[in-house]
Write an enzyme that holds these catalytic residues in place. Structure first.
Site, PDB file in Angstrom:
ATOM      1  CE  LYS A 103     -44.885  29.377 -37.315  1.00 51.57           C
ATOM      2  NZ  LYS A 103     -44.724  30.784 -37.702  1.00 51.57           N
ATOM      3  CG  LEU A 104     -35.956  27.065 -36.311  1.00 54.45           C
ATOM      4  CD1 LEU A 104     -34.614  27.549 -36.833  1.00 54.45           C
ATOM      5  CD2 LEU A 104     -36.240  25.647 -36.800  1.00 54.45           C
TER       6      LEU A 104
END
Length: 353
Positions: free
Chosen positions: A237-238
């Site tokens: 999710k980065l």
């Protein structure tokens, strides 16, 4: 002579005083050294005790391979592992009829239906429909056997062999949580999860409540709950789309986020709650669950997260499987303490305990 005596006296006085002073200093130094050694030893003990309170093991347990092996084979209560085995088997029995496709098997394996094979596994072909029903029945009874702890090893082999066969038949049905189910099933095969709340325990007193090696818990906690599910999901999710709030902005309009929309506009709900909250939870959930002080908060947020996911996405039994993994981070004897509070007339319900 007097001068000499005086000189000797004068010379001797400092010498005696110095000698005496040096002796006192030496004695004081030795005493200080002993005091410092005792303080250092106490500090090591205190540090070790603090480390054991935080992590459950001492620093010395990691000092050599032998000590690490001894730590991982340290006896642990089988209660929490037995409860997880029961819940996982029950969830898998439900999943087989739903996401695995037993309820619509005739449609799933129609002759001529387009399929996409896994690389290097093109040789795998579905059996005739009647035999595919047999495969699913074997998988279903394997899941039931895991749940009940009945012929446990055989049940695990029945489940994982048929599960992976069905899994590799069609690449289009691949997803992370389906892979996770097979991985947990394989791990349970090599564990002693039938020592508590199991029919095997009723049949064999030697197995009933027998302790299990600590690595049974370590493997599930670290590999499944922290790295594979939570932490790696957080790393994924980065990327820019997620961090900037574009990946799933439509979720902010779901009724589950109505309480947040009372104080925030949709754009901020999407950015802060959906994307920011999901990122922070995935990166920190495993560590919140690990430590005693933060575990209640971790269980609360993780449970809330998975309950929301069960309503937001069509992901089968994944949310409930992850809910079943959360108690693994609690002390292994928590089921015994929980059932100890049952009134006497309900004690027959806990016959497996």
């Amino acid at each position: 002579m007097e001068a000499g005596t005086c000189d000797n006296a004068a010379a001797g006085a400092p010498f005696v005083e110095k000698s005496s002073g040096h002796g006192d200093s030496s004695g004081g130094s030795d005493e200080e050294k002993r005091t410092m050694q005792r303080a250092a030893a106490a500090g090591v003990v205190e540090c070790g005790s603090r480390m054991k309170r935080l992590f459950g093991f001492e620093r010395e347990d990691l000092s050599s391979w032998h000590r690490l092996v001894c730590l991982l084979n340290r006896p642990a209560d089988p209660a929490s592992l037995g409860i997880f085995r029961f819940l996982f088997g029950m969830v898998m029995a439900i999943d087989i009829t739903q996401e695995r496709g037993l309820s619509h098997l005739d449609y799933k394996y129609l002759d001529g239906a387009p399929v996409c094979r896994f690389p290097l596994l093109n040789f795998l072909q579905p059996l005739p429909l009647d035999y595919m029903y047999l495969v699913y029945v074997v998988m279903f009874f394997g899941a039931i056997g895991i749940m009940l702890g009945c012929f446990y090893r055989l049940a695990c082999l029945m489940f994982i062999s048929t599960y992976w066969y069905v899994f590799f038949l069609d690449k289009t049905t691949w997803n992370n949580h389906s892979y996770l189910y097979g991985l947990i099933g394989f791990q349970l095969t090599i564990m002693d999860a039938n020592r508590y709340w199991s029919i095997d325990g009723l049949r064999s007193p030697k197995k009933r409540n027998a302790q299990v090696p600590l690595w049974n818990y370590t493997l599930l906690r670290s590999q499944v709950c922290i790295f594979i599910v939570y932490f790696i999901a957080g790393i994924k999710k980065l990327d820019a789309d997620w961090v900037e709030g574009y990946s799933m902005s439509y979720l902010a309009h779901h009724w589950l986020f109505d309480p947040f929309r009372m104080i925030l506009p949709n754009e901020m709900v999407s950015l802060l709650v959906v994307h920011g909250g999901g990122l922070c939870l995935d990166l920190s959930a495993g560590y919140l669950l690990f430590f005693d002080a933060t575990r209640p908060y971790g269980i609360f947020f993780v449970s809330y997260f998975h309950c929301m996911n069960s309503q937001l996405f069509n992901i089968g039994m994944f949310s409930y499987t992850m809910l079943a993994t959360s108690p693994l981070f609690c002390y292994p004897d928590w089921p015994r303490r929980f059932f100890a509070h049952f009134p006497c007339f309900l004690r027959p319900v806990t016959v497996f305990v």
